[in-house]
Design an enzyme around this catalytic site. Structure first.
Site, PDB file in Angstrom:
ATOM      1  N   SER A 103       0.699  -1.163   0.114  1.00  0.00           N
ATOM      2  CA  SER A 103       0.013   0.010   0.049  1.00  0.00           C
ATOM      3  C   SER A 103       1.008   1.260  -0.020  1.00  0.00           C
ATOM      4  O   SER A 103       1.996   1.274   0.231  1.00  0.00           O
ATOM      5  CB  SER A 103      -0.813  -0.124   1.202  1.00  0.00           C
ATOM      6  OG  SER A 103      -1.675  -1.261   1.349  1.00  0.00           O
TER       7      SER A 103
HETATM    8  N1  SAH Z   1      -0.077  -4.602   4.034  1.00  0.00           N
HETATM    9  C1  SAH Z   1       0.562  -5.328   2.978  1.00  0.00           C
HETATM   10  C2  SAH Z   1      -0.444  -5.256   1.636  1.00  0.00           C
HETATM   11  C3  SAH Z   1      -0.467  -6.324   1.245  1.00  0.00           C
HETATM   12  S1  SAH Z   1      -1.949  -6.203  -0.110  1.00  0.00           S
HETATM   13  C4  SAH Z   1       1.759  -4.717   2.737  1.00  0.00           C
HETATM   14  O1  SAH Z   1       2.299  -3.915   3.679  1.00  0.00           O
HETATM   15  O2  SAH Z   1       2.571  -5.230   1.737  1.00  0.00           O
HETATM   16  C5  SAH Z   1      -2.986  -7.148   0.519  1.00  0.00           C
HETATM   17  C6  SAH Z   1      -2.821  -8.627   1.071  1.00  0.00           C
HETATM   18  O3  SAH Z   1      -3.960  -9.081   1.422  1.00  0.00           O
HETATM   19  C7  SAH Z   1      -2.472  -9.600  -0.460  1.00  0.00           C
HETATM   20  O4  SAH Z   1      -1.234 -10.133  -0.107  1.00  0.00           O
HETATM   21  C8  SAH Z   1      -3.541 -10.515  -0.371  1.00  0.00           C
HETATM   22  O5  SAH Z   1      -3.123 -11.834  -0.787  1.00  0.00           O
HETATM   23  C9  SAH Z   1      -3.958 -10.536   0.864  1.00  0.00           C
HETATM   24  N2  SAH Z   1      -5.226 -11.211   1.238  1.00  0.00           N
HETATM   25  C10 SAH Z   1      -6.557 -11.158   0.734  1.00  0.00           C
HETATM   26  N3  SAH Z   1      -7.649 -11.725   1.055  1.00  0.00           N
HETATM   27  C11 SAH Z   1      -7.038 -12.227   2.260  1.00  0.00           C
HETATM   28  C12 SAH Z   1      -7.567 -13.000   3.446  1.00  0.00           C
HETATM   29  N4  SAH Z   1      -8.951 -13.483   3.282  1.00  0.00           N
HETATM   30  N5  SAH Z   1      -6.777 -13.385   4.169  1.00  0.00           N
HETATM   31  C13 SAH Z   1      -5.322 -12.906   4.322  1.00  0.00           C
HETATM   32  N6  SAH Z   1      -4.985 -12.220   3.340  1.00  0.00           N
HETATM   33  C14 SAH Z   1      -5.684 -12.009   2.417  1.00  0.00           C
END
Ligand code: SAH
Length: 259
Positions: A103
């Site tokens: 993000s």
């Molecule tokens: N906080 C992260 C942002 C990652 S993007 C950072 O700092 O990099 C969001 C993430 O949510 C993705 O990796 C995706 O695979 C995950 N995601 C989506 N649905 C999910 C779920 N039900 N449980 C766990 N992770 C999930």
């Protein structure tokens, strides 16, 4: 596996990052040696670039000194592909593989500031936090600087592993990485003073409401009836839940199951 018990930590004092070669005014940082950052090849002198990012965050409306300090501590360039390092401190989301993104710094800071605004956090400091969507682990590292314990769940095994190796050199004892479906929350770690989702669904999973502590806040992107994703803040009190819909956001989709 037998491991030495973690050193006792006073409540209200989250783990501090080991020396990253900056923040000379901070005794806790100065005292830590040797530098994990340097040892792991993260010795890039990024402190000045990061401070400029922090100044932009402050100019953009982030007020919490705790959040600004945390954003100034975590080496975001250590969480992105080497080809993207030059963009690591720009205010953009960047690809982290497997169709997912890290993000934007301004969104990470905004959401964490919202978590810190919860009554519980205001009274006692931010306690246990649940993050849904570990991704590359960046936000979990920022959260580790402002919360006592961070439970972060990722559903994609590859990203879960990647976050583990990204975070290892930082030695953050209060971050717990979990592989699983975050839509179910993680009841064992709850109730949570804060829940933060980095992926957007059609509605808020019931488990998140159930696992939110009284006085805690949940911050998550949720699609509205017109399909637009908006940032939602849910606060729990003795009387029930209060929901506020804030600005439009663009997050990757929340999906169920582990892959
Ligand atoms: N906080 C992260 C942002 C990652 S993007 C950072 O700092 O990099 C969001 C993430 O949510 C993705 O990796 C995706 O695979 C995950 N995601 C989506 N649905 C999910 C779920 N039900 N449980 C766990 N992770 C999930």
């Amino acid at each position: 596996m037998s491991a030495a018990p973690p050193p006792p930590r006073r409540p209200g004092f989250p783990a501090r990052l080991p020396s990253l070669g900056h923040a000379p005014s901070s005794p806790s940082v100065r005292a830590a040696a040797p530098s994990a950052a340097t040892a792991s090849g993260w010795g890039l002198d990024s402190a000045a670039v990061r401070q400029r990012m922090v100044q932009r965050l402050a100019a953009g409306g982030i007020q919490s000194p705790l959040v600004l300090q945390a954003m100034g501590q975590v080496p975001r360039h250590g969480f992105v592909d080497s080809a993207l390092v030059a963009q690591a401190y720009e205010d953009t989301s960047l690809p982290i593989g497997w169709q997912q993104t890290i993000s934007k710094p301004s969104v990470v800071a905004r959401m964490i500031e919202l978590l810190l605004g919860a009554p519980l956090a205001q009274q006692h400091g931010l306690g246990r936090v649940l993050e849904i969507g570990t991704g590359c682990g960046y936000q979990a590292a920022v959260l580790s600087q402002v919360a006592r314990e961070v439970y972060s769940i990722e559903r994609l095994r590859n990203l879960h592993e990647k976050s583990r190796s990204n975070l290892r050199p930082l030695r953050l004892a209060n971050v717990h990485l979990l592989l699983g479906d975050g839509m179910l929350g993680y009841a064992q770690g709850g109730p949570y003073a804060g829940i933060i989702s980095a992926a957007g669904g059609q509605s808020l999973p019931q488990a998140w409401r159930d696992q939110l502590a009284v006085g805690g806040r949940l911050v998550a992107p949720v699609a509205q009836e017109n399909g637009q994703q908006m940032l939602l803040v849910l606060e729990r009190s003795e009387q029930g839940f209060t929901e506020s819909v804030l600005e439009a956001v663009h997050f990757v989709p929340l999906k169920s199951g582990v892959a």
